[in-house]
Design a protein around this motif. Structure first.
Motif, PDB file in Angstrom:
ATOM      1  N   UNK A 337     -11.559  -7.366   2.401  1.00  0.00           N
ATOM      2  CA  UNK A 337     -11.544  -6.756   1.071  1.00  0.00           C
ATOM      3  C   UNK A 337     -12.608  -5.689   0.855  1.00  0.00           C
ATOM      4  N   UNK A 338     -13.647  -5.656   1.712  1.00  0.00           N
ATOM      5  CA  UNK A 338     -14.702  -4.649   1.520  1.00  0.00           C
ATOM      6  C   UNK A 338     -14.375  -3.319   2.182  1.00  0.00           C
ATOM      7  N   UNK A 339     -13.198  -3.213   2.827  1.00  0.00           N
ATOM      8  CA  UNK A 339     -12.773  -1.924   3.364  1.00  0.00           C
ATOM      9  C   UNK A 339     -12.849  -1.787   4.862  1.00  0.00           C
ATOM     10  N   UNK A 340     -13.201  -2.841   5.593  1.00  0.00           N
ATOM     11  CA  UNK A 340     -13.260  -2.765   7.053  1.00  0.00           C
ATOM     12  C   UNK A 340     -11.848  -2.582   7.613  1.00  0.00           C
ATOM     13  N   UNK A 491      -6.486  -0.745   7.188  1.00  0.00           N
ATOM     14  CA  UNK A 491      -7.259  -1.507   6.208  1.00  0.00           C
ATOM     15  C   UNK A 491      -6.818  -1.288   4.777  1.00  0.00           C
ATOM     16  N   UNK A 492      -7.686  -1.655   3.877  1.00  0.00           N
ATOM     17  CA  UNK A 492      -7.364  -1.612   2.447  1.00  0.00           C
ATOM     18  C   UNK A 492      -7.183  -0.166   1.958  1.00  0.00           C
ATOM     19  N   UNK A 493      -7.838   0.782   2.622  1.00  0.00           N
ATOM     20  CA  UNK A 493      -7.685   2.188   2.229  1.00  0.00           C
ATOM     21  C   UNK A 493      -6.254   2.672   2.477  1.00  0.00           C
ATOM     22  N   UNK A 494      -5.670   2.214   3.584  1.00  0.00           N
ATOM     23  CA  UNK A 494      -4.289   2.597   3.902  1.00  0.00           C
ATOM     24  C   UNK A 494      -3.312   2.002   2.893  1.00  0.00           C
ATOM     25  N   UNK A 495      -3.611   0.779   2.443  1.00  0.00           N
ATOM     26  CA  UNK A 495      -2.756   0.151   1.423  1.00  0.00           C
ATOM     27  C   UNK A 495      -2.878   0.927   0.112  1.00  0.00           C
ATOM     28  N   UNK A 496      -4.119   1.258  -0.264  1.00  0.00           N
ATOM     29  CA  UNK A 496      -4.337   2.004  -1.513  1.00  0.00           C
ATOM     30  C   UNK A 496      -3.620   3.351  -1.481  1.00  0.00           C
ATOM     31  N   UNK A 497      -3.580   3.983  -0.298  1.00  0.00           N
ATOM     32  CA  UNK A 497      -2.921   5.288  -0.177  1.00  0.00           C
ATOM     33  C   UNK A 497      -1.418   5.198  -0.438  1.00  0.00           C
ATOM     34  N   UNK A 507      -8.115 -14.195  -5.243  1.00  0.00           N
ATOM     35  CA  UNK A 507      -9.554 -14.432  -5.385  1.00  0.00           C
ATOM     36  C   UNK A 507     -10.404 -13.345  -4.765  1.00  0.00           C
ATOM     37  N   UNK A 508      -9.905 -12.113  -4.723  1.00  0.00           N
ATOM     38  CA  UNK A 508     -10.664 -11.004  -4.124  1.00  0.00           C
ATOM     39  C   UNK A 508     -11.604 -10.411  -5.175  1.00  0.00           C
ATOM     40  N   UNK A 509     -12.855 -10.814  -5.130  1.00  0.00           N
ATOM     41  CA  UNK A 509     -13.831 -10.383  -6.139  1.00  0.00           C
ATOM     42  C   UNK A 509     -14.827  -9.360  -5.612  1.00  0.00           C
ATOM     43  N   UNK A 510     -14.791  -9.070  -4.313  1.00  0.00           N
ATOM     44  CA  UNK A 510     -15.778  -8.147  -3.735  1.00  0.00           C
ATOM     45  C   UNK A 510     -15.172  -6.766  -3.484  1.00  0.00           C
ATOM     46  N   UNK A 511     -13.883  -6.586  -3.756  1.00  0.00           N
ATOM     47  CA  UNK A 511     -13.233  -5.307  -3.431  1.00  0.00           C
ATOM     48  C   UNK A 511     -13.367  -4.309  -4.579  1.00  0.00           C
ATOM     49  N   UNK A 512     -13.125  -3.051  -4.262  1.00  0.00           N
ATOM     50  CA  UNK A 512     -13.122  -1.979  -5.262  1.00  0.00           C
ATOM     51  C   UNK A 512     -11.681  -1.803  -5.773  1.00  0.00           C
TER      52      UNK A 512
END
Length: 670
Positions: A337-340, A491-497, A507-512
């Motif tokens: 969740x932190x973007x790795x 990673x999460x950046x590809x999903x966001x794109x 329960x993902x509380x550490x992500x942006x």
């Protein structure tokens, strides 16, 4: 192997064993206060007296006497019985005997041994000694008049925790155990001295006067505060968890637990989500389960749906979510969740391959952008043991941090991975069991993972009977998530794109959440933390103590945790939420009970069906970038506040404020 006779029974004992260990091998119980299997021998309580021939005609301390060929050991003679009664009498001379108000009552070694080996009466009429209370920090309560000077706490602090802040002052009757300048003990393992103390001198401050041991329901569980998978016993009364204590598991946590494992549990009752919420006109408003489900079903997402798993999630929840997304023809699953976004084509290349216990055997260790003291404290105790007992040499790349053992820091430039300084390179070349530990901070630097794998090949870290390549994950759900496919390419950046229309946050509380501002966000979790603040719909779920679950620790060890209490209010277990939601969405999941869910998961992922280590074949990915640029970082900035449960805990907040930020904390009387 020497042969000895214990109470008429002849047996062989290992070379170097003590008389106490020989007696235990013969099935005899030897009382003790100062002796502990994982600490050095002190020999100062004298409770373990036995009669040994040949030898002086007097009782001898069995914990400090080596077993030798031909010894005749008596543990039940009249001399031994009388000697133990005398020792117990001396121990009780100054003990206040305040058992009715002592938190140790019911699980006190002094109580038990006074009943079993004591005289049964007192001949002492003089005034008793009194000792002023000492301050040892937010988690350890002291009543030092009860102390019998066994020095277990002193030896633990020095030998295991590596923080020499507990010691003895004075001599004879004036001797007192105290912390340095009577200040707080700056160790993330300080709570273990409470378990070690054989009397009520050191007890748990947050648990003081809460319950007696016979009132509590004891449930075997797994801790989720880090990736170690500490085996714990959850002590509960009614619908509240009152204690979390470590269980013995020599492969994982030995018999220790971090202060966060023990004392974050008061956060389970604070900031809890106990009913569904829907965001209307920018505000989260209470709703019924049906209303919440219908709001989610109303999102015409098609296959544009993603799921992000937090650090505390069990494998069953992730599997059920994966099945739901599969029925919607989506594979956008992510647990980092932190973007790795490191390569996971071979799980051995992102595993702690030496195993937690095996790192003790390493003779050269290179830490890469990791602070194991905070990221995995009980892995750090193993590294410390390798240094203290095995003479291991430790090098570090990344920001300097006190690890409680000597580390030769090489610098914080990740480029050092591609070209190690001569001292570290020569040490690795000559090492019999070299090891590298790659932290989460290194995985965030492009090229670091590839450079580390290249380094492992160059210095032969992987051999027939040894794999010294380790990745240190800090989330309890991380390895299990990787095994279940929670690692989307990019990673999460590809999903966001891809701008998913529907986003499930487990329960993902550490992500942006900023990149997902256009997505309809469904938070399935247990605390009103960052994830809940960003959500459009909140579905209240169960915490780790409130459900059965499977967790895979950082070394790939499958472990099961059991349900201790029920979730508060209208909260439900995660799998049942997903099952009910799937009905409303017209994508019914193929299970109606937790057992059915588990059997489906075992069928699809047979490696999770058996508890124990999963074997990952070593075939590291080729062609990864291997020229890292940038500086290493430590992903954990505050050891005590790493997740939603810990942040809700008053004890963890106080530990953070006092031990890390130097705030003065006054006791009630002050």
């Amino acid at each position: 192997m020497p042969k000895v006779t214990v109470d008429g029974v002849e047996l062989e004992v290992p070379q170097g064993a003590t008389v106490l260990q020989a007696a235990e091998l013969a099935g005899k119980e030897i009382p003790r206060f100062c002796y502990h299997e994982r600490l050095s021998i002190a020999g100062n309580c004298r409770m373990c007296l036995v009669e040994v021939k040949p030898g002086p005609p007097k009782p001898q301390a069995s914990c400090a006497l080596p077993a030798a060929e031909g010894q005749e050991i008596r543990t039940d003679s009249e001399m031994v019985k009388k000697a133990r009664e005398g020792v117990m009498e001396f121990l009780l001379i100054n003990h206040p005997l305040d058992c009715p108000i002592c938190d140790q009552g019911g699980e006190c070694d002094l109580q038990d041994q006074a009943m079993a080996y004591g005289k049964g009466g007192s001949r002492y009429d003089e005034n008793k000694r009194a000792v002023t209370e000492k301050y040892m920090g937010p988690v350890v309560k002291t009543i030092m008049t009860r102390c019998i000077h066994c020095t277990r706490c002193v030896r633990f602090a020095e030998e295991v925790a590596g923080v020499e802040e507990i010691g003895a002052i004075g001599r004879g009757e004036g001797m007192e155990i105290t912390s340095y300048l009577e200040g707080a003990v700056h160790s993330e393992l300080s709570g273990n001295v409470v378990d070690l103390c054989p009397v009520g001198a050191l007890t748990s401050k947050p648990y003081a006067f809460e319950a007696r041991p016979w009132e509590l329901t004891k449930t075997m569980g797994i801790d989720v505060m880090d990736g170690v998978g500490t085996n714990i016993r959850i002590d509960s009364r009614g619908r509240e968890v009152l204690r979390a204590l470590p269980r013995v598991n020599d492969d994982v946590n030995e018999e220790w637990a971090t202060d966060k494992t023990r004392h974050a549990i008061d956060g389970l009752m604070k900031r809890r989500l106990d009913q569904p919420y829907i965001r209307q006109n920018g505000k989260l408003l209470p709703a019924s389960w049906n209303e919440a489900f219908e709001a989610i079903a109303a999102v015409k997402a098609g296959s544009s749906v993603a799921a992000i798993a937090g650090d505390l999630v069990d494998c069953e929840t992730m599997y059920a979510t994966k099945r739901l997304l599969k029925s919607m023809r989506s594979d956008m699953l992510e647990g980092r969740q932190t973007g790795l976004s490191y390569d996971v084509s071979n799980l051995a290349a992102v595993n702690f391959n030496t195993t937690i216990a095996g790192i003790e055997e390493a003779d050269v260790i290179v830490l890469v952008s990791t602070n194991p003291r905070w990221e995995a404290s009980l892995v750090n105790t193993r590294i410390r043991k390798a240094v203290r007992k095995g003479g291991a040499k430790v090098f570090g790349i990344g920001p300097e941090a006190d690890q409680t053992y000597p580390v030769e820091w090489l610098g914080d430039d990740m480029g050092l991975l591609a070209k190690l300084p001569k001292a570290a390179a020569d040490a690795l070349k000559d090492a019999e069991k070299p090891a590298l530990i790659l932290g989460g901070g290194a995985l965030s630097v492009e090229g670091a993972h590839g450079a580390a794998l290249k380094l492992a090949a160059k210095y032969k870290l992987i051999r027939d009977d040894w794999n010294g390549f380790n990745v240190l994950h800090i989330g309890a759900s991380r390895t299990g998530g990787l095994m279940l496919g929670y690692a989307y390419d990019g990673g999460i950046k590809a999903i966001a794109a891809k701008k998913p229309k529907l986003l499930f946050s487990l329960g993902a509380d550490e992500m942006d959440y900023a990149p997902f501002d256009k997505s309809f966000k469904v938070y399935i979790g247990h605390h009103g933390d960052a994830g809940a603040h960003a959500a459009d719909v909140i579905l209240p779920a169960a915490a780790y103590t409130e459900k059965n679950g499977t967790y895979v620790n950082l070394e790939g060890r499958v472990q099961r945790s059991n349900k201790a209490i029920f979730a508060p209010g209208d909260a439900r277990e995660d799998w049942s939420i997903l099952r009910a939601l799937s009905d409303v969405m017209g994508k019914t999941l193929p299970f109606d009970s937790f057992e059915e869910l588990r059997s489906k998961m075992y069928k699809d992922h047979p490696e999770m069906a058996e508890e124990g280590l999963v074997s990952f074949d070593w075939s590291p990915p080729a062609g990864l970038a291997d020229k890292p640029k940038g500086k290493g970082v430590h992903p954990i900035k505050d050891f005590y506040l790493t997740n939603s449960i810990a942040r809700a805990s008053a004890t963890m907040q106080r530990c953070s404020a006092e031990l890390l930020h130097g705030d003065d904390m006054l006791e009630a009387a002050e």
